[in-house]
Design an enzyme around this catalytic site. Sequence first.
Site, PDB file in Angstrom:
ATOM      1  N   ARG A  54      22.284  83.675  18.762  1.00 44.54           N
ATOM      2  CA  ARG A  54      23.658  83.504  18.285  1.00 44.54           C
ATOM      3  C   ARG A  54      23.666  83.110  16.813  1.00 44.54           C
ATOM      4  O   ARG A  54      22.715  82.533  16.289  1.00 44.54           O
ATOM      5  CB  ARG A  54      24.411  82.479  19.119  1.00 44.54           C
ATOM      6  CG  ARG A  54      23.903  81.039  18.983  1.00 44.54           C
ATOM      7  CD  ARG A  54      24.728  80.223  17.987  1.00 44.54           C
ATOM      8  NE  ARG A  54      24.142  78.905  17.778  1.00 44.54           N
ATOM      9  CZ  ARG A  54      23.402  78.595  16.740  1.00 44.54           C
ATOM     10  NH1 ARG A  54      23.094  79.533  15.841  1.00 44.54           N
ATOM     11  NH2 ARG A  54      22.928  77.378  16.573  1.00 44.54           N
ATOM     12  N   GLU A  60      30.149  73.946  11.226  1.00 45.64           N
ATOM     13  CA  GLU A  60      28.823  73.311  11.229  1.00 45.64           C
ATOM     14  C   GLU A  60      28.936  71.803  11.293  1.00 45.64           C
ATOM     15  O   GLU A  60      29.744  71.193  10.595  1.00 45.64           O
ATOM     16  CB  GLU A  60      28.060  73.721   9.964  1.00 45.64           C
ATOM     17  CG  GLU A  60      26.672  74.204  10.242  1.00 45.64           C
ATOM     18  CD  GLU A  60      26.647  75.416  11.158  1.00 45.64           C
ATOM     19  OE1 GLU A  60      26.280  75.273  12.331  1.00 45.64           O
ATOM     20  OE2 GLU A  60      26.983  76.518  10.698  1.00 45.64           O
ATOM     21  N   ASP A  63      30.442  69.892  16.171  1.00 42.75           N
ATOM     22  CA  ASP A  63      30.467  69.929  17.630  1.00 42.75           C
ATOM     23  C   ASP A  63      30.156  68.570  18.230  1.00 42.75           C
ATOM     24  O   ASP A  63      30.712  68.184  19.256  1.00 42.75           O
ATOM     25  CB  ASP A  63      29.540  71.015  18.183  1.00 42.75           C
ATOM     26  CG  ASP A  63      28.145  70.992  17.604  1.00 42.75           C
ATOM     27  OD1 ASP A  63      27.874  70.166  16.708  1.00 42.75           O
ATOM     28  OD2 ASP A  63      27.311  71.797  18.059  1.00 42.75           O
ATOM     29  N   GLY A 185      12.742  79.683  14.916  1.00 46.61           N
ATOM     30  CA  GLY A 185      12.888  78.662  13.890  1.00 46.61           C
ATOM     31  C   GLY A 185      13.846  79.003  12.770  1.00 46.61           C
ATOM     32  O   GLY A 185      13.800  78.404  11.711  1.00 46.61           O
ATOM     33  N   SER A 189      18.986  80.333  17.300  1.00 45.89           N
ATOM     34  CA  SER A 189      18.925  79.877  18.688  1.00 45.89           C
ATOM     35  C   SER A 189      18.034  80.715  19.583  1.00 45.89           C
ATOM     36  O   SER A 189      18.403  81.083  20.697  1.00 45.89           O
ATOM     37  CB  SER A 189      20.339  79.815  19.272  1.00 45.89           C
ATOM     38  OG  SER A 189      20.432  78.856  20.282  1.00 45.89           O
ATOM     39  N   SER A 190      16.834  80.984  19.119  1.00 44.77           N
ATOM     40  CA  SER A 190      15.879  81.704  19.963  1.00 44.77           C
ATOM     41  C   SER A 190      15.491  80.880  21.184  1.00 44.77           C
ATOM     42  O   SER A 190      15.226  81.439  22.259  1.00 44.77           O
ATOM     43  CB  SER A 190      14.629  82.065  19.154  1.00 44.77           C
ATOM     44  OG  SER A 190      14.000  80.901  18.643  1.00 44.77           O
ATOM     45  N   ASP A 245      25.071  76.819  22.003  1.00 47.09           N
ATOM     46  CA  ASP A 245      24.097  77.908  21.970  1.00 47.09           C
ATOM     47  C   ASP A 245      24.100  78.689  23.281  1.00 47.09           C
ATOM     48  O   ASP A 245      24.104  79.920  23.287  1.00 47.09           O
ATOM     49  CB  ASP A 245      22.701  77.355  21.708  1.00 47.09           C
ATOM     50  CG  ASP A 245      22.585  76.667  20.362  1.00 47.09           C
ATOM     51  OD1 ASP A 245      23.487  76.854  19.533  1.00 47.09           O
ATOM     52  OD2 ASP A 245      21.601  75.944  20.148  1.00 47.09           O
ATOM     53  N   TYR A 298      19.549  64.864  10.509  1.00 45.53           N
ATOM     54  CA  TYR A 298      20.446  65.115  11.634  1.00 45.53           C
ATOM     55  C   TYR A 298      20.912  63.831  12.315  1.00 45.53           C
ATOM     56  O   TYR A 298      22.103  63.604  12.515  1.00 45.53           O
ATOM     57  CB  TYR A 298      19.738  66.024  12.651  1.00 45.53           C
ATOM     58  CG  TYR A 298      20.667  66.609  13.686  1.00 45.53           C
ATOM     59  CD1 TYR A 298      21.201  67.881  13.533  1.00 45.53           C
ATOM     60  CD2 TYR A 298      21.011  65.890  14.816  1.00 45.53           C
ATOM     61  CE1 TYR A 298      22.059  68.413  14.481  1.00 45.53           C
ATOM     62  CE2 TYR A 298      21.867  66.408  15.764  1.00 45.53           C
ATOM     63  CZ  TYR A 298      22.384  67.676  15.595  1.00 45.53           C
ATOM     64  OH  TYR A 298      23.241  68.189  16.528  1.00 45.53           O
TER      65      TYR A 298
END
Length: 563
Positions: A54, A60, A63, A185, A189-190, A245, A298
Amino acid sequence: MIANESIPVYTTLSDVFGGLEASLPHAKRWDNLAEEFTRRFGRKPEYIARAPGRVNLIGEHIDYALFGVLPAAVERDILIACAPRSILEESPNTLKNPGSVHAQNLAPKYQNQIFAPVFKTLDNDRSSSDANVEGWHLDINTKELRWESYVKAGYYGVLNHYFSVTDHEKPVPVDLLVTGSVPAGSGLSSSAAMVVASTLAFLAVNNKLGNSSTSDDQRSLNKGELVKLAMENEKRVGVNSGGMDQAASIMSDPSSALYISFYPTLTASAVPLPEQAVFVCANSLVVADKAVSAKTGYNLRVVETLVAARILANSLGIKISDADKITLREVAGRFAGEDIGHDMGPDALENILSALEGKLEVLKPKNSVNGQLGVTMDEMIEMSGLSKATFDQVYLSWVDSQYFECSVIKQGTDALFPAPVEATYFQLYKRARHVFSEARRVLQFRRTCLEASRASEGTTLQDLGRLMNESQEGCAKLFECSCPELDELTQLARNAGAIGSRLTGAGWGGCTVSLVPEGKVDEFIQKIKATYAPYSGLEGSALNEVIFATKPSSGACVLKLEA
């Protein structure tokens, strides 16, 4: 509602991609996967599970403040070919166990894996309030994430939701072959795509989807339930996911973005995008290790937004308990007189956000030094109205806090582990201003798309591009989650003809997403190649790995192959 729809189980590739012409560019890859499975395991696969990555178009770092976001599934995906396996006498011992798995990956750098679940009593299981829990167990090393960890994570929920020790039915042994086109990476969203595809593969081979002709007589698993299951599964690899995701990978429709709201519960609705809009993802080739830098990146941002919400609530006369970790979305709701547990709707919320943006001065220091907008730790604690001990317990004791174990939304692909936060100045004003303005931009983006029929195509694209550019500026200057390479890449994208360009994912590296008019994509990519130094010398598949165009993709599905 999208959440109530069943998981698609198709029988032709045309159905997967909505038509024969649309499926042709993908046919060779799917055929190669099936043929390689047959060569390696000596029989054809019964299913291929697909889950797309995605891209977050806008919204950004809002959420975890419980504001809505606008991601879209990309065309790049994870595919898992699978089939149940007969247990042969000559098989290794592990493969003779119930539910044993032989997992292989088409990428040669990933080693083959053989493992089997064990049913046992787990002491002090962190996912349960019980001291001792009986359940299926698979070893997952969260400190050294390996590709098979995501396969195991997807298996966990299937085992513990569909098989119990009292059942006579046991999970079938399975062979799997994995391939992926989502760059790892990169912020696309792998990891979530891998967990979703793995979950679907194990559901399919065990006939637990409920909507295939060979399944048990049971109700179909719907998309909302699959999102919750995949979220639960992904926590097994240490990713504290809030569902963006997984929802984007599972619930997305072609030609549409997905407006995902997290308050009061996770909901999703399709937002049609203009036909001429093409989104180009470009990898900055900067990898941000969020687990290592969390205390200054983060995790710090999560603390700053939560503390800002408390101080703002106090200034607005909103009563909250000392232990309440109120979010900025909840502040907006209580300020508006919204009933707790109800959603005022996007139009009313947009108006409230505009009003609240003018009430953020209370988050600035009383005596600013050299224009510094941040506050020290002591100033922040005093502004919160809490004692130091209570403040530490509520906002800084992360390891023991169930909030950070279960509720913090994780963007990107790396695991987030609890860590202390470090800062000389805590930027409460700047973070809150970004969150409110970004949340408002998401609502404006959504409204612009929904009202596109009333405006010209060019006007709509320009409005969307402007919002994306404003979002990048907010990420860079207010939330400070960009980096020099992302700043450079977004500016080069605008110079190359992008209508709008911004970072996507958590930031501090990873990808940008640019809105490019259809028909100008090839020219745009060549201009970026010529001007962004890290792309120098890249050609063909190597270039296509780091920069590629995508339109919104359909969500996750299963292809049932002919016997």
